[in-house]
Each structure stands twice: as C-alpha cells, then as structure tokens.
Design an enzyme around this catalytic site. Structure first.
Site, PDB file in Angstrom:
ATOM      1  N   LYS A  83     -66.979 -44.385 -72.206  1.00 17.20           N
ATOM      2  CA  LYS A  83     -66.070 -45.140 -71.149  1.00 17.20           C
ATOM      3  C   LYS A  83     -67.257 -46.652 -71.285  1.00 17.20           C
ATOM      4  O   LYS A  83     -68.227 -46.427 -71.130  1.00 17.20           O
ATOM      5  CB  LYS A  83     -66.342 -44.709 -70.002  1.00 17.20           C
ATOM      6  CG  LYS A  83     -65.122 -45.092 -69.059  1.00 17.20           C
ATOM      7  CD  LYS A  83     -65.026 -44.358 -67.665  1.00 17.20           C
ATOM      8  CE  LYS A  83     -64.154 -44.913 -66.867  1.00 17.20           C
ATOM      9  NZ  LYS A  83     -64.206 -44.035 -65.500  1.00 17.20           N
TER      10      LYS A  83
HETATM   11  C1  E4P Z   1     -61.581 -44.794 -63.536  1.00 11.42           C
HETATM   12  O1  E4P Z   1     -61.948 -44.170 -64.537  1.00 11.42           O
HETATM   13  C2  E4P Z   1     -62.467 -44.829 -62.329  1.00 11.42           C
HETATM   14  O2  E4P Z   1     -63.208 -43.988 -62.286  1.00 11.42           O
HETATM   15  C3  E4P Z   1     -61.732 -44.687 -60.948  1.00 11.42           C
HETATM   16  O3  E4P Z   1     -60.402 -44.444 -60.955  1.00 11.42           O
HETATM   17  C4  E4P Z   1     -61.872 -46.121 -60.042  1.00 11.42           C
HETATM   18  O4  E4P Z   1     -61.387 -45.363 -58.624  1.00 11.42           O
HETATM   19  P1  E4P Z   1     -61.806 -46.028 -57.504  1.00 11.42           P
HETATM   20  O5  E4P Z   1     -61.162 -47.613 -57.571  1.00 11.42           O
HETATM   21  O6  E4P Z   1     -61.005 -45.446 -56.443  1.00 11.42           O
HETATM   22  O7  E4P Z   1     -63.252 -45.947 -57.350  1.00 11.42           O
END
Ligand code: E4P
Length: 217
Positions: A83
């Site tokens: 990522k």
């Molecule tokens: C996605 O890959 C992120 O880890 C996640 O969905 C972020 O979510 P949040 O905005 O609720 O922290």
C-alpha cells in the site's frame, strides 16, 4: 462484490473469514497502532489466515525508501499488496513495484484525477476514501461513481477498492455503483446483517413459539 476487512485485529479477521466474508484485508499505520502488534508479525499472521490480498502500507515518503519498504513487506507472503500513498513518490513506487510483479494498492485517494494517475501507474487497487470526504462535506460516493465511469470509459484494469467505509449504506451504494471491492471495519460488515424488522419478527416468533409448548430438540 469482494469484501476486504479493514483491520489488523487477527481474531476479528479469523471470525469473519470462517463465515466466508473475507476476500482480503487492508491495514494502515493507524490500524497497526490500534492492534498493538509488530507490523511484520501481525501481517504474516493475517496472510496465513486469508488467502486473498492483504494490504500492508509503507511509511517512507521518498520513492527509493518506499520501494525498499515495499519489497520488504512483499517478502512477507505472496498475497501481500503493497500500500502506497497517492503522492508523486507513491506513484513512482507503484510503477516500479507493479513492474516487479507485486500487487500495489494506492491509498489516500480523494479525487477522480488521482485515481486516473494511479491507473496510469499500473495500480492493482485504488483506494478512494468515502468517509473522510463525507467528513468535510464532500460526496465520497460521487467520487467512487466518477472513477467507475472513467475506468470503464478507457478499460483501465485497476480495481476500485472503496475505503473509509463507515456504514452499511456505504456498502450498498458501492455495490450499486459497481466498486470492485469494499473494505470495511468488522463492525460495518456485521451491521449489514441487522434490520429492525428482523429483530421485531424474531421476537414475535419466539413469543408465539413459547405459547405452542413445543420443542424441536
Ligand atoms: C483503507 O485502506 C483505510 O485503511 C481505511 O478504510 C481508512 O478508513 P477511515 O477513514 O475510517 O480511517
């Protein structure tokens, strides 16, 4: 539609995985902090449970360092998706790592233009954040819809991984728009099973059943 679970909580992942609800996992530095675990150890454990893509996020900001971190994370297991943030250096990293055959999830995407760049850089997944757009009074679902249309217009193969999903309704809307994958916290996936009329109906059935005086077992 594929479901990824957005957590580094191994017990929660295992529970949902046993029910066939987990096609992959996404983590990020905040979720690693919440787990209280070492990133390499917990990611390895998750990869042993889930056969689908498991996203593990780099934390460097310069492309060379991101690439080195990405290679180290990808060595954990064959189902790792590295990522990377949607920055210029993140896009460079995406191009290099996908060229080496690794899956790359480009995260922190908040616009259709950013998603277009990620597709051009060969991203396996693009992660537009719905909830965080909604938090600042923008329309997260509209961004998902725009990206769907743009990718379909030009046949981009990058998969739309709808992220920052905060409610069961977000999941419904993403499915209607045609997002390829939704990543949601375990609580949101569980909330999808709830309906007030299910609870009410079950309560009535239990009352009536008690009145029959019968038993099945
Ligand atoms: C996605 O890959 C992120 O880890 C996640 O969905 C972020 O979510 P949040 O905005 O609720 O922290």
């Amino acid at each position: 539609m594929r479901f990824f679970v957005d957590t580094a909580d191994v017990a929660a992942i295992a529970e949902l995985n046993d029910l066939g609800m987990v096609d992959g996992v996404t983590t990020n530095p905040s979720l690693i902090l919440k787990s209280g675990r070492d990133i390499l150890e917990v990611t390895k454990e998750i990869c042993a449970i889930v056969s689908g893509p498991v996203s593990a996020e780099v934390v460097a900001l310069r492309a060379d360092d991101m690439i080195a971190e990405g290679r180290k994370l990808a060595a954990i297991a064959p189902n790792i998706a590295v990522k990377v943030p949607l920055t210029w250096d993140g896009l460079k990293t995406c191009k290099v790592l996908t060229g080496e055959g690794f899956m790359v999830n480009v995260t922190l995407c908040f616009s259709a233009n950013q998603a277009l760049l990620a597709a051009k850089a060969g991203a396996t997944f693009i992660s537009p954040f719905i909830g965080r757009l909604d938090d600042i009074n923008l329309d997260g679902l509209e961004v998902i819809s725009d990206i769907r249309q743009i990718y379909d217009n030009y046949g981009f193969e990058t998969q739309i991984l709808a992220a920052s999903v905060r409610s069961a309704n977000h999941v419904t809307q993403c499915a209607l728009i045609g997002a390829d994958v939704v990543t949601a916290p375990p609580a949101v996936i569980k909330a999808m099973a709830s309906h007030v009329l299910t609870d009410k109906g079950l309560e009535q059935f239990m009352k009536d059943w008690a009145k029959t005086g019968q038993k099945i077992l």
